[in-house]
Motif scaffolding. Structure first.
Motif, PDB file in Angstrom:
ATOM      1  N   THR A 196       0.728  -1.003   0.070  1.00 61.16           N
ATOM      2  CA  THR A 196       0.034  -0.008  -0.096  1.00 61.16           C
ATOM      3  C   THR A 196       0.830   1.215   0.026  1.00 61.16           C
ATOM      4  OG1 THR A 196      -1.705  -1.046   1.280  1.00 61.16           O
ATOM      5  CG2 THR A 196      -1.870   1.300   0.985  1.00 61.16           C
ATOM      6  N   TYR A 197       0.509   2.138  -0.860  1.00 55.62           N
ATOM      7  CA  TYR A 197       1.050   3.509  -0.924  1.00 55.62           C
ATOM      8  C   TYR A 197       0.038   4.630  -0.880  1.00 55.62           C
ATOM      9  CZ  TYR A 197       4.705   0.736  -3.484  1.00 55.62           C
ATOM     10  OH  TYR A 197       5.664  -0.229  -3.470  1.00 55.62           O
ATOM     11  N   ARG A 198       0.631   5.474   0.253  1.00 55.99           N
ATOM     12  CA  ARG A 198      -0.318   6.795   0.625  1.00 55.99           C
ATOM     13  C   ARG A 198       0.376   7.759   0.411  1.00 55.99           C
ATOM     14  NH1 ARG A 198      -0.073   3.090   5.281  1.00 55.99           N
ATOM     15  NH2 ARG A 198      -1.827   1.838   5.207  1.00 55.99           N
ATOM     16  N   LYS A 200      -0.176  12.551   0.637  1.00 58.67           N
ATOM     17  CA  LYS A 200      -1.049  13.714   0.918  1.00 58.67           C
ATOM     18  C   LYS A 200       0.001  15.244   0.840  1.00 58.67           C
ATOM     19  CE  LYS A 200      -1.759  12.420   5.252  1.00 58.67           C
ATOM     20  NZ  LYS A 200      -2.291  12.542   6.822  1.00 58.67           N
ATOM     21  N   TRP A 212      -5.676  10.750   3.736  1.00 52.45           N
ATOM     22  CA  TRP A 212      -4.761  10.787   2.623  1.00 52.45           C
ATOM     23  C   TRP A 212      -5.474  11.261   1.554  1.00 52.45           C
ATOM     24  CZ3 TRP A 212       0.317  10.101   3.681  1.00 52.45           C
ATOM     25  CH2 TRP A 212       0.639   9.376   4.844  1.00 52.45           C
ATOM     26  N   GLU A 215      -4.467   7.048  -2.111  1.00 56.90           N
ATOM     27  CA  GLU A 215      -4.183   5.746  -1.561  1.00 56.90           C
ATOM     28  C   GLU A 215      -4.366   4.554  -2.809  1.00 56.90           C
ATOM     29  OE1 GLU A 215      -4.834   3.238   2.254  1.00 56.90           O
ATOM     30  OE2 GLU A 215      -5.330   5.270   2.098  1.00 56.90           O
ATOM     31  N   THR A 217      -3.442   0.258  -3.361  1.00 59.16           N
ATOM     32  CA  THR A 217      -2.720  -0.985  -2.995  1.00 59.16           C
ATOM     33  C   THR A 217      -2.403  -1.863  -4.073  1.00 59.16           C
ATOM     34  OG1 THR A 217      -3.998  -0.957  -0.962  1.00 59.16           O
ATOM     35  CG2 THR A 217      -3.029  -3.375  -1.844  1.00 59.16           C
TER      36      THR A 217
END
Length: 351
Positions: A196-198, A200, A212, A215, A217
């Motif tokens: 998972t990458y987030r 902001k 965020w 986002e 996954t």
């Protein structure tokens, strides 16, 4: 290959599409087996040699009183920070965009942008096979993609400014509208946890938003990398990046450090013991501010040097875990006792 190896090439010649040619003698020094610590921080005001703290991948950069700045507006200016062995982490960087280039939002530029390359592993041989240096950033047969995701602000066309996450195939996976104003200070943050990458972004004058902006996954069968460094990306913008803070990340927090003594009266010159886990790194402050990786590390206790009231704070970082809660305590500090050197001459022998 281990240790340091140096290779001198008699002449390195570079040329561009306009026919300009430049030649010079270049010495390459390869130092292997280096591991970048995590947590990691860069205070640009203390940097004199950029290559000691980061790796310039593309573009010209300079260190200014306010941070690391591009010296020209152009395509994909990138500075890599960290280790290709980094897995899960949180990165926080303030920045200011000074100007934005007027470019065709179509291919190949895709419009201006600023943000992070996440789990960056360096270019590969896709896009323009055989090029030197390599330019590729797309999936390659038999190898993971050079990056896991890109989190950034982008403007790929009129009235379409937004925050986006691109997946490892450089396809937009999640997005939300966001207008960026040149000259305004902003902060951007990203997290990498498992697949998972987030990402902001917010104005520095405002509080950090809880949610965020984007986002994504990755699928478990995708050929994304499982580790990689961080790339600071300035694409078709003139921008300054502030201090960089990178901490480990995970589903659980590290244990909060403990002090001994826990507070009360101490003497100037004393050292406060602080305890954590064997694989943890504890950083502290004595000015009441919250510690970060840029704060001193408590390897041999926390020295107390000034008399008065002192607030000590400490935080622990551990691999695969979120930073601990900040431990805080207050001490009343006596001035260090003075001791006269030599014997007391008022005392006579035999007395």
């Amino acid at each position: 290959v281990t240790g340091v190896q140096t290779c001198a090439l008699p002449i390195l010649t570079a040329f561009d599409g306009l026919g300009n040619i430049s030649s010079r003698t270049v010495i390459f020094t390869l130092q292997t087996n280096n591991i970048w610590p995590l947590p990691y921080g860069v205070d640009w005001s203390e940097v004199t040699d950029l290559e000691t703290y980061a790796d310039v991948v593309d573009g010209n950069w300079e260190i200014t009183p306010t941070g690391l700045r591009t010296t020209q507006v152009g395509y994909d200016h990138i500075v890599a920070i960290g280790d290709r062995g980094w897995t899960d982490y949180d990165v926080l960087v303030p920045f200011t965009v000074h100007s934005i280039a007027t470019v065709d939002p179509g291919s190949p530029s895709g419009g201006p942008g600023i943000g992070f390359l996440l789990r960056w592993n360096g270019h590969n041989n896709t896009v323009t096979p055989g090029s030197q240096p390599q330019q590729g950033f797309l999936p390659e047969v038999g190898s993971p993609t050079p990056f896991g995701a890109i989190g950034f602000w982008r403007n790929p066309g009129a009235a379409s400014q937004r925050i986006s996450i691109l997946n490892h195939r450089a396809q937009e996976a999640d997005t939300t509208p966001f207008t960026l104003n040149p000259g305004t200070a902003y902060v951007m943050r990203a997290q990498v946890e498992g697949n998972t990458y987030r990402f902001k972004m917010w104005a520095a004058s405002s509080n950090e938003p809880a949610a965020w902006s984007a986002e994504y996954t990755q699928g478990t069968n995708d050929r994304q990398p499982t580790s990689g460094s961080i790339g600071l990306l300035a694409h078709e913008v003139d921008a300054t990046f502030g201090d960089v803070i990178v901490t480990p990340w995970g589903s659980q927090k590290a244990a909060t450090p403990t002090f001994d003594p826990t507070g009360g009266l101490v003497d100037a010159g004393d050292a406060i013991e602080v305890s954590g886990n064997q694989d943890g790194a504890i950083h502290y402050t004595t000015d009441g501010t919250d510690p970060t990786p840029l704060s001193p590390q408590a390897e041999f206790g926390i020295p107390i040097t000034e008399p008065g009231t002192v607030t000590v704070k400490a935080i622990q970082y551990r691999p695969g875990r979120q930073p601990s809660n900040v431990a805080s305590t207050t001490f009343s500090v006596n001035a260090a006792p003075s001791v006269a050197a030599g014997a007391d001459k008022t005392i006579k022998p035999g007395e």
